[in-house]
Write a protein that holds these residues in place. Sequence first.
Motif, PDB file in Angstrom:
ATOM      1  N   SER A 157      41.881  42.392  44.217  1.00  0.00           N
ATOM      2  CA  SER A 157      43.309  42.715  44.198  1.00  0.00           C
ATOM      3  C   SER A 157      43.583  44.129  44.687  1.00  0.00           C
ATOM      4  N   ARG A 158      42.621  44.709  45.412  1.00  0.00           N
ATOM      5  CA  ARG A 158      42.777  46.091  45.864  1.00  0.00           C
ATOM      6  C   ARG A 158      43.955  46.264  46.826  1.00  0.00           C
ATOM      7  N   PHE A 218      46.788  44.940  46.676  1.00  0.00           N
ATOM      8  CA  PHE A 218      48.060  44.580  46.040  1.00  0.00           C
ATOM      9  C   PHE A 218      49.178  45.532  46.428  1.00  0.00           C
ATOM     10  N   ILE A 219      48.941  46.830  46.306  1.00  0.00           N
ATOM     11  CA  ILE A 219      49.992  47.818  46.566  1.00  0.00           C
ATOM     12  C   ILE A 219      50.400  47.802  48.033  1.00  0.00           C
ATOM     13  N   TRP A 275      50.465  49.110  38.754  1.00  0.00           N
ATOM     14  CA  TRP A 275      49.101  48.623  38.915  1.00  0.00           C
ATOM     15  C   TRP A 275      48.132  49.401  38.029  1.00  0.00           C
ATOM     16  N   LYS A 276      48.330  50.694  37.893  1.00  0.00           N
ATOM     17  CA  LYS A 276      47.476  51.503  37.021  1.00  0.00           C
ATOM     18  C   LYS A 276      47.575  51.045  35.573  1.00  0.00           C
ATOM     19  N   SER A 304      45.828  47.108  35.763  1.00  0.00           N
ATOM     20  CA  SER A 304      44.453  46.938  36.228  1.00  0.00           C
ATOM     21  C   SER A 304      43.380  47.131  35.157  1.00  0.00           C
ATOM     22  N   ARG A 315      39.820  43.054  39.809  1.00  0.00           N
ATOM     23  CA  ARG A 315      40.324  44.301  40.401  1.00  0.00           C
ATOM     24  C   ARG A 315      39.845  44.443  41.841  1.00  0.00           C
ATOM     25  N   LEU A 360      54.930  50.765  42.401  1.00  0.00           N
ATOM     26  CA  LEU A 360      53.914  49.707  42.303  1.00  0.00           C
ATOM     27  C   LEU A 360      52.566  50.271  41.866  1.00  0.00           C
ATOM     28  N   TYR A 361      52.250  51.456  42.385  1.00  0.00           N
ATOM     29  CA  TYR A 361      50.980  52.097  42.030  1.00  0.00           C
ATOM     30  C   TYR A 361      50.911  52.370  40.528  1.00  0.00           C
ATOM     31  N   SER A 407      52.130  44.326  48.911  1.00  0.00           N
ATOM     32  CA  SER A 407      53.434  44.238  48.250  1.00  0.00           C
ATOM     33  C   SER A 407      54.440  45.183  48.894  1.00  0.00           C
TER      34      SER A 407
END
Length: 276
Positions: free
Chosen positions: A134-135, A137-138, A119-120, A123, A131, A115-116, A141
Amino acid sequence: MAKTKKNVNEMSFLDHLEELRWHLIRAVIAVFIAAIAAFIAKGFIFDTLIFGPTKPTFFTYDILCSISQSLGLDDSFCFNEAAFEIQSRTMAGQFSAHMWTAITAGFIIAFPYVLYELWKFISPGLHPNERKHSRGFIIISSILFFLGVLFGYYVICPLSINFLGTYQVSDKVHNDFDLSSYISLIRSSVLACGLIFELPIIIYFLAKVGVITPEFLRKYRKFALIIVLVVSAIITPPDIASQVIVAIPVLILYEVSIFIARFVTKRQNSKALKNV
């Protein structure tokens, strides 16, 4: 690698593909490393986890049995002894099961890092304000995914194994399940529930882009209930109690998704009014 340092607006389509390729490579490497660890821990993975639901001492059976007895139901949820055996009928059957189980475990373990990396990649295309909001998110999730995995392992798997392992069309037929079939049941139950529990996250992003609204979710709540019951009937034994046990958390997630969609919609509407 220099392409990854470009401004997002300056990157071409091929630059984005190159960027995505490196994110996928790093995610695959993380899964591979976790899979190696799972491959080495063969005893724990198989004897404790994979074959855990086949043992009468598996604590889910005690809980379900106690609940069913307290409600005055029959003992269909009680699991005394496995009425089946698991066998491997191909030369490479056990090695193949070992390898693919390790890969599945590696994906589950490395899910937050996967996921990270995702996201990278996503984002940089978001606004700074998006952003900021949505910090989590990881973290959120990952928590939802692991809760789904635990639900699939401790609820879906025992219910399915208890029913399918004891079901007989005739006393003349003895249940001897192939190793790959048994592991497939465990894997599909765990991964399917893990992904289903990501529903609030999916609704959040669909609401952000305007595809889903809280009014839409409330309007089709009855249809969602029917779909949930159908899915519950497919992935669980054909009895009402099992379907209700599975349907309740999914319906809770649906209601949470409505709240999330309403929150996102209100935030976007207030932002639009400020910009007027």
